[in-house]
Design a protein around this motif. Structure first.
Motif, PDB file in Angstrom:
ATOM      1  N   GLN A 219     -42.089  33.048   4.301  1.00  0.00           N
ATOM      2  CA  GLN A 219     -41.196  34.083   4.804  1.00  0.00           C
ATOM      3  C   GLN A 219     -40.810  33.795   6.249  1.00  0.00           C
ATOM      4  OE1 GLN A 219     -42.883  37.975   4.685  1.00  0.00           O
ATOM      5  NE2 GLN A 219     -40.920  39.001   4.873  1.00  0.00           N
ATOM      6  N   ASN A 220     -41.772  33.362   7.051  1.00  0.00           N
ATOM      7  CA  ASN A 220     -41.467  33.012   8.442  1.00  0.00           C
ATOM      8  C   ASN A 220     -40.497  31.844   8.503  1.00  0.00           C
ATOM      9  OD1 ASN A 220     -43.112  35.025   9.392  1.00  0.00           O
ATOM     10  ND2 ASN A 220     -44.875  33.671   9.674  1.00  0.00           N
ATOM     11  N   TRP A 221     -40.690  30.853   7.625  1.00  0.00           N
ATOM     12  CA  TRP A 221     -39.798  29.697   7.592  1.00  0.00           C
ATOM     13  C   TRP A 221     -38.388  30.133   7.228  1.00  0.00           C
ATOM     14  CZ3 TRP A 221     -36.897  27.513   3.636  1.00  0.00           C
ATOM     15  CH2 TRP A 221     -36.316  26.289   3.941  1.00  0.00           C
ATOM     16  N   VAL A 222     -38.278  31.031   6.225  1.00  0.00           N
ATOM     17  CA  VAL A 222     -36.963  31.518   5.794  1.00  0.00           C
ATOM     18  C   VAL A 222     -36.283  32.270   6.936  1.00  0.00           C
ATOM     19  CG1 VAL A 222     -35.815  33.138   4.230  1.00  0.00           C
ATOM     20  CG2 VAL A 222     -37.547  31.581   3.346  1.00  0.00           C
TER      21      VAL A 222
ATOM     22  N   ASP B  92     -55.459  30.638   0.250  1.00  0.00           N
ATOM     23  CA  ASP B  92     -55.103  32.049   0.229  1.00  0.00           C
ATOM     24  C   ASP B  92     -53.600  32.186  -0.035  1.00  0.00           C
ATOM     25  OD1 ASP B  92     -55.035  34.750   0.476  1.00  0.00           O
ATOM     26  OD2 ASP B  92     -55.532  34.805   2.613  1.00  0.00           O
ATOM     27  N   PRO B  93     -53.203  32.766  -1.175  1.00  0.00           N
ATOM     28  CA  PRO B  93     -51.773  32.827  -1.508  1.00  0.00           C
ATOM     29  C   PRO B  93     -50.968  33.717  -0.573  1.00  0.00           C
ATOM     30  CG  PRO B  93     -53.092  33.957  -3.186  1.00  0.00           C
ATOM     31  CD  PRO B  93     -54.042  33.327  -2.210  1.00  0.00           C
ATOM     32  N   THR B  94     -51.601  34.706   0.058  1.00  0.00           N
ATOM     33  CA  THR B  94     -50.842  35.566   0.963  1.00  0.00           C
ATOM     34  C   THR B  94     -50.413  34.817   2.211  1.00  0.00           C
ATOM     35  OG1 THR B  94     -52.883  36.364   1.962  1.00  0.00           O
ATOM     36  CG2 THR B  94     -51.966  37.671   0.149  1.00  0.00           C
ATOM     37  N   ASP B  95     -51.212  33.844   2.653  1.00  0.00           N
ATOM     38  CA  ASP B  95     -50.820  33.042   3.818  1.00  0.00           C
ATOM     39  C   ASP B  95     -49.592  32.201   3.506  1.00  0.00           C
ATOM     40  OD1 ASP B  95     -52.781  34.068   5.374  1.00  0.00           O
ATOM     41  OD2 ASP B  95     -54.122  32.346   5.241  1.00  0.00           O
ATOM     42  N   ARG B  96     -49.550  31.650   2.321  1.00  0.00           N
ATOM     43  CA  ARG B  96     -48.377  30.841   1.949  1.00  0.00           C
ATOM     44  C   ARG B  96     -47.120  31.693   1.916  1.00  0.00           C
ATOM     45  NH1 ARG B  96     -50.490  27.475  -3.120  1.00  0.00           N
ATOM     46  NH2 ARG B  96     -52.067  26.265  -2.053  1.00  0.00           N
ATOM     47  N   GLY B  97     -47.245  32.904   1.372  1.00  0.00           N
ATOM     48  CA  GLY B  97     -46.088  33.790   1.314  1.00  0.00           C
ATOM     49  C   GLY B  97     -45.582  34.143   2.694  1.00  0.00           C
ATOM     50  N   THR B  98     -46.515  34.438   3.587  1.00  0.00           N
ATOM     51  CA  THR B  98     -46.135  34.766   4.963  1.00  0.00           C
ATOM     52  C   THR B  98     -45.532  33.557   5.658  1.00  0.00           C
ATOM     53  OG1 THR B  98     -47.935  36.360   5.043  1.00  0.00           O
ATOM     54  CG2 THR B  98     -46.994  35.679   7.142  1.00  0.00           C
TER      55      THR B  98
END
Length: 64
Positions: free
Chosen positions: A17-20, A8-14
């Motif tokens: 973002q959390n890592w950043v 799921d690409p939205t999980d990777r984005g989240t």
């Protein structure tokens, strides 16, 4: 039925973002510590300085 798996690409984005955000917070905290005077020299810098001093001393002894 939908499942949010690793594809799921939205999980990777989240996740990214959390890592950043965590990284930015760590940097902010480090800058605040340095401004307060709680700065410490990293261990690798101290080890490098010690190695250079001992190496220079040995070079002085053996090359003289």
């Amino acid at each position: 039925m939908t499942t949010s798996g690793p594809s799921d690409p939205t999980d990777r984005g989240t996740e990214r973002q959390n890592w950043v955000e965590r990284r930015r917070e760590k940097i902010r905290a480090e800058i605040e510590r340095n401004r307060r005077g709680d700065y410490t020299v990293p261990t690798w810098v101290l080890a490098l300085a010690l190695a250079l001093i001992v190496g220079g001393w040995l070079a002085l002894i053996f090359l003289s």
